[in-house]
Design an enzyme around this catalytic site. Structure first.
Site, short mmCIF file in Angstrom:
data_model
loop_
_atom_site.label_atom_id
_atom_site.label_comp_id
_atom_site.label_asym_id
_atom_site.label_seq_id
_atom_site.Cartn_x
_atom_site.Cartn_y
_atom_site.Cartn_z
N HIS A 1 19.06 38.69 46.71
CA HIS A 1 18.55 38.63 45.44
C HIS A 1 18.99 39.89 44.50
CE1 HIS A 1 14.38 40.04 45.80
NE2 HIS A 1 14.81 40.83 45.11
N ASN B 1 16.94 38.79 51.06
CA ASN B 1 17.62 37.76 50.90
C ASN B 1 19.11 37.65 49.77
OD1 ASN B 1 16.57 37.77 48.34
ND2 ASN B 1 15.20 35.80 48.52
N ASP C 1 14.04 43.20 34.97
CA ASP C 1 13.39 42.34 35.14
C ASP C 1 11.69 42.94 35.03
OD1 ASP C 1 13.39 43.95 37.62
OD2 ASP C 1 14.05 42.31 38.67
N GLU D 1 17.01 34.83 42.52
CA GLU D 1 16.78 34.28 43.94
C GLU D 1 18.05 33.45 44.55
OE1 GLU D 1 14.78 35.72 45.82
OE2 GLU D 1 12.59 35.94 44.82
C1 GLP Z 1 12.60 43.91 43.64
C2 GLP Z 1 13.22 44.02 42.20
C3 GLP Z 1 14.79 44.07 42.56
C4 GLP Z 1 15.10 45.14 43.86
C5 GLP Z 1 14.73 44.70 44.97
C6 GLP Z 1 14.89 45.52 46.24
O1 GLP Z 1 12.62 42.33 44.09
N1 GLP Z 1 13.10 42.95 41.42
O2 GLP Z 1 15.30 44.42 41.71
O3 GLP Z 1 16.46 45.13 44.05
O4 GLP Z 1 13.01 44.50 44.81
O5 GLP Z 1 13.96 46.33 46.18
P1 GLP Z 1 13.85 47.77 47.17
O6 GLP Z 1 15.02 48.65 46.44
O7 GLP Z 1 12.58 48.34 47.22
O8 GLP Z 1 14.18 47.47 48.48
#
Ligand code: GLP
Length: 240
Positions: A137, A135, A67, A142
């Protein structure tokens, strides 16, 4: 799903490293699906270390990222382009022409999504690294994203913007949209490796592994994939 529970973030990174190393050893031109966020950083550090010690080369590896934010410059400190260069690409022998990230500044975002999706179809991802949002995702898919979604533009959930606000000067600066691989794009990977640590993820992890499979919990769809490895610490596993 294979669930591996370890003590801490360092062990998550080590276990994840072993999975990637064995893939690249077997297939030096592997296609890796990569993720941003804090969860894969330790893994990337281990990959860099292995490269510096001549244990691994990435010269024939290709990468596709999950992404990218919409509307911030690709050189912005928080763009996922910058993240990948700083945390991995600038420190290994990968060829930048073999690294692919959606263009969140494309003039026509829908066209960019279609271009990215058709590129993914031609590349066949060997292993997709995933984090998980609080959440549940995955990528930026989402809750309530259709399971048959392909690469698309998404309006970020308030929860996600709040979670990511720590990286920006204020919540107002967190982009409101992103381009993300869809759920069906993610599921096409031959193998999926999901990494998570901390108590903030405990509920999402429980729902992903033990809850019903439904679109309100995007990560629950991983129960339908036949090769998923989940590596989590004790805190993230605490509700299982
Ligand atoms: C962002 C990214 C996701 C990732 C999520 C969790 O939203 N787009 O791909 O999994 O963060 O992040 P973290 O690993 O910092 O908890």
């Amino acid at each position: 799903m294979q669930v591996i529970i370890v003590e801490n973030k360092e062990q998550i990174a080590q276990e994840a490293f072993k999975v990637l190393k064995s893939l690249i050893d077997k297939k030096p031109d592997a296609v890796l699906g990569l993720a941003t966020g804090s969860s894969p950083i330790g893994l990337y550090e281990n990959l860099i270390k292995a490269y510096n010690e001549s244990q691994l080369s990435f010269k024939d590896v290709k990468t596709v990222n999950l992404d990218e934010y919409v509307g911030i410059d690709e050189n912005h400190s928080q763009s996922y382009q910058t993240f990948m260069r700083e945390h991995l690409f600038d420190h290994i022998d990968i060829q930048l022409k073999n690294t692919f990230i959606p263009n969140g500044n494309a003039e026509d975002l829908n066209k960019e999504c279609a271009r990215y999706e058709s590129m993914l179809e031609s590349m066949h991802v060997d292993l997709q690294v995933l984090g998980i949002g609080s959440n549940a995702h995955i990528g930026f898919n989402e809750p309530n994203t259709p399971f048959n979604s392909t690469t698309h533009v998404v309006n970020l959930a308030q929860q996600t913007r709040e979670d990511n606000a720590r990286f920006f000067d204020s919540i107002d600066e967190v982009p409101k949209q992103a381009i993300t691989m869809g759920i069906s794009s993610i599921l096409k990977a031959k193998k999926i490796l999901l990494l998570a640590s901390s108590i903030d993820k405990a509920n999402a992890i429980k729902q992903m592994i033990q809850g019903p499979i439904n679109e309100q919990v995007p990560a629950s769809v991983l129960q339908n994939h036949d090769d998923v490895v989940v590596i989590i610490d004790k805190d993230a596993a605490s509700e299982l």
